[in-house]
Design a protein around this motif. Structure first.
Motif, PDB file in Angstrom:
ATOM      1  N   GLU A 138       0.955  -1.149   0.076  1.00  0.00           N
ATOM      2  CA  GLU A 138      -0.079  -0.044   0.236  1.00  0.00           C
ATOM      3  C   GLU A 138       0.864   1.051   0.051  1.00  0.00           C
ATOM      4  OE1 GLU A 138      -3.173   1.987   3.128  1.00  0.00           O
ATOM      5  OE2 GLU A 138      -3.428   0.128   2.556  1.00  0.00           O
ATOM      6  N   VAL A 139       1.166   1.666  -1.062  1.00  0.00           N
ATOM      7  CA  VAL A 139       1.947   2.936  -1.457  1.00  0.00           C
ATOM      8  C   VAL A 139       1.710   4.200  -0.845  1.00  0.00           C
ATOM      9  CG1 VAL A 139       3.343   4.288  -3.131  1.00  0.00           C
ATOM     10  CG2 VAL A 139       2.777   1.836  -3.466  1.00  0.00           C
ATOM     11  N   TYR A 140       2.599   4.961   0.134  1.00  0.00           N
ATOM     12  CA  TYR A 140       2.483   6.361   0.378  1.00  0.00           C
ATOM     13  C   TYR A 140       3.318   7.291  -0.397  1.00  0.00           C
ATOM     14  CZ  TYR A 140      -0.929   4.479   3.771  1.00  0.00           C
ATOM     15  OH  TYR A 140      -1.959   3.842   4.389  1.00  0.00           O
ATOM     16  N   SER A 141       2.834   8.151  -1.262  1.00  0.00           N
ATOM     17  CA  SER A 141       3.858   8.787  -1.996  1.00  0.00           C
ATOM     18  C   SER A 141       3.256  10.284  -2.101  1.00  0.00           C
ATOM     19  CB  SER A 141       3.804   8.285  -3.496  1.00  0.00           C
ATOM     20  OG  SER A 141       4.925   9.003  -4.358  1.00  0.00           O
ATOM     21  N   ILE A 142       3.794  11.068  -2.929  1.00  0.00           N
ATOM     22  CA  ILE A 142       3.306  12.504  -3.027  1.00  0.00           C
ATOM     23  C   ILE A 142       2.405  12.851  -4.045  1.00  0.00           C
ATOM     24  CG2 ILE A 142       5.394  13.443  -1.936  1.00  0.00           C
ATOM     25  CD1 ILE A 142       6.584  14.401  -4.843  1.00  0.00           C
ATOM     26  N   THR A 143       1.761  13.819  -4.028  1.00  0.00           N
ATOM     27  CA  THR A 143       0.676  14.199  -5.328  1.00  0.00           C
ATOM     28  C   THR A 143       1.459  14.587  -6.527  1.00  0.00           C
ATOM     29  OG1 THR A 143       0.249  16.519  -4.440  1.00  0.00           O
ATOM     30  CG2 THR A 143      -1.030  14.834  -3.249  1.00  0.00           C
ATOM     31  N   GLU A 144       0.793  14.556  -7.531  1.00  0.00           N
ATOM     32  CA  GLU A 144       1.130  15.236  -8.706  1.00  0.00           C
ATOM     33  C   GLU A 144       1.357  16.753  -8.590  1.00  0.00           C
ATOM     34  OE1 GLU A 144      -0.849  14.038 -12.191  1.00  0.00           O
ATOM     35  OE2 GLU A 144      -1.159  11.966 -11.573  1.00  0.00           O
ATOM     36  N   ASP A 145       0.658  17.401  -7.868  1.00  0.00           N
ATOM     37  CA  ASP A 145       0.848  18.619  -7.630  1.00  0.00           C
ATOM     38  C   ASP A 145       2.023  19.171  -6.979  1.00  0.00           C
ATOM     39  OD1 ASP A 145      -1.397  19.615  -9.021  1.00  0.00           O
ATOM     40  OD2 ASP A 145      -2.824  19.974  -7.300  1.00  0.00           O
ATOM     41  N   SER A 146       2.431  18.377  -6.075  1.00  0.00           N
ATOM     42  CA  SER A 146       3.728  18.471  -5.279  1.00  0.00           C
ATOM     43  C   SER A 146       4.891  18.122  -6.242  1.00  0.00           C
ATOM     44  CB  SER A 146       3.731  17.352  -4.076  1.00  0.00           C
ATOM     45  OG  SER A 146       2.771  17.717  -3.269  1.00  0.00           O
ATOM     46  N   ILE A 147       4.734  17.156  -7.023  1.00  0.00           N
ATOM     47  CA  ILE A 147       5.722  16.861  -8.058  1.00  0.00           C
ATOM     48  C   ILE A 147       6.171  18.153  -9.086  1.00  0.00           C
ATOM     49  CG2 ILE A 147       6.284  15.546  -9.929  1.00  0.00           C
ATOM     50  CD1 ILE A 147       4.729  13.200  -8.791  1.00  0.00           C
ATOM     51  N   LYS A 148       5.102  18.592  -9.463  1.00  0.00           N
ATOM     52  CA  LYS A 148       5.123  19.743 -10.683  1.00  0.00           C
ATOM     53  C   LYS A 148       5.660  21.053  -9.733  1.00  0.00           C
ATOM     54  CE  LYS A 148       0.916  19.254 -11.880  1.00  0.00           C
ATOM     55  NZ  LYS A 148      -0.353  19.473 -12.621  1.00  0.00           N
ATOM     56  N   LYS A 149       4.906  21.264  -8.274  1.00  0.00           N
ATOM     57  CA  LYS A 149       5.169  22.518  -7.548  1.00  0.00           C
ATOM     58  C   LYS A 149       6.893  22.414  -7.454  1.00  0.00           C
ATOM     59  CE  LYS A 149       4.105  22.545  -3.288  1.00  0.00           C
ATOM     60  NZ  LYS A 149       3.001  22.616  -2.217  1.00  0.00           N
ATOM     61  N   PHE A 150       7.696  21.397  -7.151  1.00  0.00           N
ATOM     62  CA  PHE A 150       8.924  21.373  -6.962  1.00  0.00           C
ATOM     63  C   PHE A 150      10.015  20.905  -8.103  1.00  0.00           C
ATOM     64  CE2 PHE A 150       6.853  20.693  -2.799  1.00  0.00           C
ATOM     65  CZ  PHE A 150       7.248  21.658  -2.218  1.00  0.00           C
ATOM     66  N   GLY A 151       9.373  21.279  -9.238  1.00  0.00           N
ATOM     67  CA  GLY A 151      10.167  20.992 -10.349  1.00  0.00           C
ATOM     68  C   GLY A 151      10.324  19.777 -10.992  1.00  0.00           C
ATOM     69  N   GLY A 152       9.540  18.692 -10.389  1.00  0.00           N
ATOM     70  CA  GLY A 152       9.691  17.262 -10.969  1.00  0.00           C
ATOM     71  C   GLY A 152       8.907  17.043 -12.391  1.00  0.00           C
ATOM     72  N   LYS A 153       9.088  15.889 -12.993  1.00  0.00           N
ATOM     73  CA  LYS A 153       8.291  15.781 -14.299  1.00  0.00           C
ATOM     74  C   LYS A 153       7.692  14.488 -13.954  1.00  0.00           C
ATOM     75  CE  LYS A 153      12.099  17.444 -16.983  1.00  0.00           C
ATOM     76  NZ  LYS A 153      13.029  17.124 -18.133  1.00  0.00           N
ATOM     77  N   LEU A 154       6.221  14.691 -14.642  1.00  0.00           N
ATOM     78  CA  LEU A 154       5.435  13.673 -14.635  1.00  0.00           C
ATOM     79  C   LEU A 154       5.470  12.776 -15.919  1.00  0.00           C
ATOM     80  CD1 LEU A 154       2.420  15.775 -13.146  1.00  0.00           C
ATOM     81  CD2 LEU A 154       3.338  13.974 -11.948  1.00  0.00           C
ATOM     82  N   ASP A 155       5.367  11.590 -15.861  1.00  0.00           N
ATOM     83  CA  ASP A 155       5.206  10.665 -16.666  1.00  0.00           C
ATOM     84  C   ASP A 155       4.218   9.394 -16.534  1.00  0.00           C
ATOM     85  OD1 ASP A 155       5.435   8.749 -18.963  1.00  0.00           O
ATOM     86  OD2 ASP A 155       7.693   8.580 -18.851  1.00  0.00           O
TER      87      ASP A 155
END
Length: 215
Positions: free
Chosen positions: A37-54
């Motif tokens: 059962e995974v606990y990770s960060i939101t897509e908004d958080s990824i984008k907010k801190f300069g990460g990339k979505l795929d």
């Protein structure tokens, strides 16, 4: 099937080098009768801190795997960043602000505390980085008896230049030893890193295991 709280800051759809190890590991756990059962960060958080979505990453993950996404606000860290004084808490209050994700790590540990107390998981797995997550769950283990597995994807304190000075580095080395002491198993990704940790912590050598990125 045994249940695993899979604490992993970098997970799909976060396009980061650490994500791929975690996604594949989660897939393999199912084959060995462990349900993560995974606990990770939101897509908004990824984008907010300069990460990339795929969104192609993890597209074939089993629907059995529950993914919980928790915002990483970094509120206090951002306040220090604005006045360009983040090195102060990082140096003198390093165990509270081990890294920029420390507030997120504390929030996840707090959210999972009741579930762990109620024995809803057979074990807790924490992927590093961020190391703050490993430290927070190691502290929680002092209060609650549960099985804790830490995955140090990379060495933590071996790069002195990573820290703002000796004070922070010494506190980080304390945190590292604390984590190794408290966890039931410490995973590293190469035999060379295993040798380094065994030399540094010979009393805990039996719990230091290798799982390479190729599995």
């Amino acid at each position: 099937m045994k249940k695993v709280a899979f604490v992993c800051y970098f997970f799909a759809p976060h396009n980061d080098a650490g994500t791929f190890r975690s996604v594949r590991f989660a897939e393999r756990l199912l084959a060995h009768n462990y349900l993560p059962e995974v606990y990770s960060i939101t897509e908004d958080s990824i984008k907010k801190f300069g990460g990339k979505l795929d969104h192609t990453i993890g597209v074939n993950l089993s629907k059995e795997i529950i993914i919980n996404q928790i915002d990483d606000h970094q509120k206090r860290i951002n306040q220090w960043r604005k006045i360009k004084l983040f090195r102060i808490p990082w140096t003198f209050n390093h165990l509270k602000y081990i890294d920029a994700c420390s507030e997120w790590s504390r929030e996840v540990a707090e959210q999972l505390k009741v579930k762990i107390e109620n024995s809803e998981f057979d074990l807790v797995y924490v992927s590093c980085a961020p190391v703050s997550a490993a430290y927070e769950f190691s502290k929680l283990k002092e209060k609650i008896d549960f099985r804790l597995v830490i995955d140090f994807r990379d060495p933590y304190t071996d790069s002195y230049s990573h820290f703002p000075g000796k004070i922070a580095w010494r506190k980080a080395r304390y945190a590292e030893r604390y984590i190794v002491n408290k966890c039931d198993c410490l995973i590293v990704n190469t035999p060379e890193v295993q040798k380094t940790f065994v030399r540094r912590y010979p009393n805990f050598s039996n719990k230091i295991k290798v799982i390479t990125n190729g599995y």
